[in-house]
Design a protein around this motif. Sequence first.
Motif, mmCIF file in Angstrom:
data_model
loop_
_atom_site.group_PDB
_atom_site.id
_atom_site.type_symbol
_atom_site.label_atom_id
_atom_site.label_comp_id
_atom_site.label_asym_id
_atom_site.label_seq_id
_atom_site.Cartn_x
_atom_site.Cartn_y
_atom_site.Cartn_z
ATOM 1 N N GLN A 1 0.835 -1.205 0.000
ATOM 2 C CA GLN A 1 0.000 0.000 0.000
ATOM 3 C C GLN A 1 0.868 1.254 0.000
ATOM 4 O OE1 GLN A 1 -2.470 0.330 3.447
ATOM 5 N NE2 GLN A 1 -3.589 2.093 2.676
ATOM 6 N N LEU A 2 1.943 1.255 0.786
ATOM 7 C CA LEU A 2 2.847 2.392 0.841
ATOM 8 C C LEU A 2 3.510 2.632 -0.516
ATOM 9 C CD1 LEU A 2 4.275 4.529 2.608
ATOM 10 C CD2 LEU A 2 6.027 2.817 3.048
ATOM 11 N N ASN A 3 3.905 1.561 -1.194
ATOM 12 C CA ASN A 3 4.535 1.712 -2.509
ATOM 13 C C ASN A 3 3.553 2.270 -3.529
ATOM 14 O OD1 ASN A 3 7.027 0.818 -1.648
ATOM 15 N ND2 ASN A 3 6.622 -1.313 -2.186
ATOM 16 N N ARG A 4 2.299 1.816 -3.486
ATOM 17 C CA ARG A 4 1.297 2.364 -4.415
ATOM 18 C C ARG A 4 1.083 3.849 -4.156
ATOM 19 N NH1 ARG A 4 -1.245 -2.408 -3.174
ATOM 20 N NH2 ARG A 4 -2.608 -1.370 -1.695
ATOM 21 N N ASP A 5 0.989 4.217 -2.897
ATOM 22 C CA ASP A 5 0.807 5.627 -2.562
ATOM 23 C C ASP A 5 2.019 6.448 -2.979
ATOM 24 O OD1 ASP A 5 -1.613 4.911 -1.496
ATOM 25 O OD2 ASP A 5 -0.923 4.938 0.585
ATOM 26 N N GLN A 6 3.226 5.906 -2.794
ATOM 27 C CA GLN A 6 4.442 6.624 -3.163
ATOM 28 C C GLN A 6 4.501 6.847 -4.668
ATOM 29 O OE1 GLN A 6 6.609 7.941 -1.078
ATOM 30 N NE2 GLN A 6 7.876 8.741 -2.724
ATOM 31 N N VAL A 7 4.119 5.865 -5.458
ATOM 32 C CA VAL A 7 4.122 6.016 -6.912
ATOM 33 C C VAL A 7 3.136 7.104 -7.328
ATOM 34 C CG1 VAL A 7 3.460 4.848 -9.065
ATOM 35 C CG2 VAL A 7 4.939 3.695 -7.418
ATOM 36 N N THR A 8 1.970 7.117 -6.707
ATOM 37 C CA THR A 8 0.973 8.139 -7.024
ATOM 38 C C THR A 8 1.495 9.536 -6.692
ATOM 39 O OG1 THR A 8 -0.772 6.556 -6.523
ATOM 40 C CG2 THR A 8 -1.391 8.869 -6.600
ATOM 41 N N ILE A 9 2.129 9.684 -5.550
ATOM 42 C CA ILE A 9 2.677 10.987 -5.149
ATOM 43 C C ILE A 9 3.797 11.421 -6.084
ATOM 44 C CG2 ILE A 9 3.981 12.148 -3.325
ATOM 45 C CD1 ILE A 9 2.294 10.543 -1.330
ATOM 46 N N GLU A 10 4.670 10.481 -6.470
ATOM 47 C CA GLU A 10 5.762 10.818 -7.384
ATOM 48 C C GLU A 10 5.233 11.251 -8.748
ATOM 49 O OE1 GLU A 10 8.317 7.436 -7.458
ATOM 50 O OE2 GLU A 10 9.212 7.916 -5.510
ATOM 51 N N GLN A 11 4.194 10.590 -9.255
ATOM 52 C CA GLN A 11 3.615 10.996 -10.535
ATOM 53 C C GLN A 11 3.002 12.391 -10.432
ATOM 54 O OE1 GLN A 11 0.896 7.849 -11.442
ATOM 55 N NE2 GLN A 11 2.487 6.534 -12.337
ATOM 56 N N LEU A 12 2.324 12.667 -9.334
ATOM 57 C CA LEU A 12 1.738 13.992 -9.128
ATOM 58 C C LEU A 12 2.825 15.059 -9.070
ATOM 59 C CD1 LEU A 12 -0.772 15.711 -8.559
ATOM 60 C CD2 LEU A 12 -0.429 15.213 -6.136
ATOM 61 N N GLU A 13 3.906 14.780 -8.337
ATOM 62 C CA GLU A 13 5.015 15.730 -8.259
ATOM 63 C C GLU A 13 5.632 15.963 -9.627
ATOM 64 O OE1 GLU A 13 7.681 13.984 -5.455
ATOM 65 O OE2 GLU A 13 6.629 14.797 -3.720
ATOM 66 N N TRP A 14 5.812 14.905 -10.400
ATOM 67 C CA TRP A 14 6.398 15.022 -11.731
ATOM 68 C C TRP A 14 5.536 15.924 -12.616
ATOM 69 C CZ3 TRP A 14 5.273 13.891 -16.812
ATOM 70 C CH2 TRP A 14 6.357 13.866 -17.688
ATOM 71 N N HIS A 15 4.221 15.708 -12.585
ATOM 72 C CA HIS A 15 3.332 16.546 -13.400
ATOM 73 C C HIS A 15 3.371 17.999 -12.939
ATOM 74 C CE1 HIS A 15 1.605 13.464 -15.917
ATOM 75 N NE2 HIS A 15 1.327 12.713 -14.848
#
Length: 130
Positions: A88-102
């Motif tokens: 769950q933490l990894n899924r949340d981290q990927v989502t946050i990283e994609q948001l930051e990238w955008h």
Amino acid sequence: MRTFLRQPLTWMILAECIVVAVLVLLVWSLVASAATQHPGTAQVQTTHSPADSSTPSPDVPGVTRSTARPQLPGLNLDAGFWRVRLGQLNRDQVTIEQLEWHLVHNAMDTMHRYLETVVLPSIMRAERAA
């Protein structure tokens, strides 16, 4: 002093300090009320059997005794628990990283367009005029 009080910046700073103070008090009261809402979680249950004690324990009204072993505080060593939590933490981290990238790339594109359409033309006009 009189001109200092007539400036709008002084009143804006004063209003901002009042708003921040009210928000701090609100958060303080929420944290204090959250800490007092769950008094049952602070009770410590013992795991010794009633046969060990020579005197019977008093019955407390409103408290039910469970036969299941209570969850002890500390680190959970169950592999399944950690597999689920880390997934769950990894899924949340990927989502946050994609948001930051955008966000970063949109900000970079915006700054680039601003430089090309506003700053550089005004510099070119200033150099031609000189």
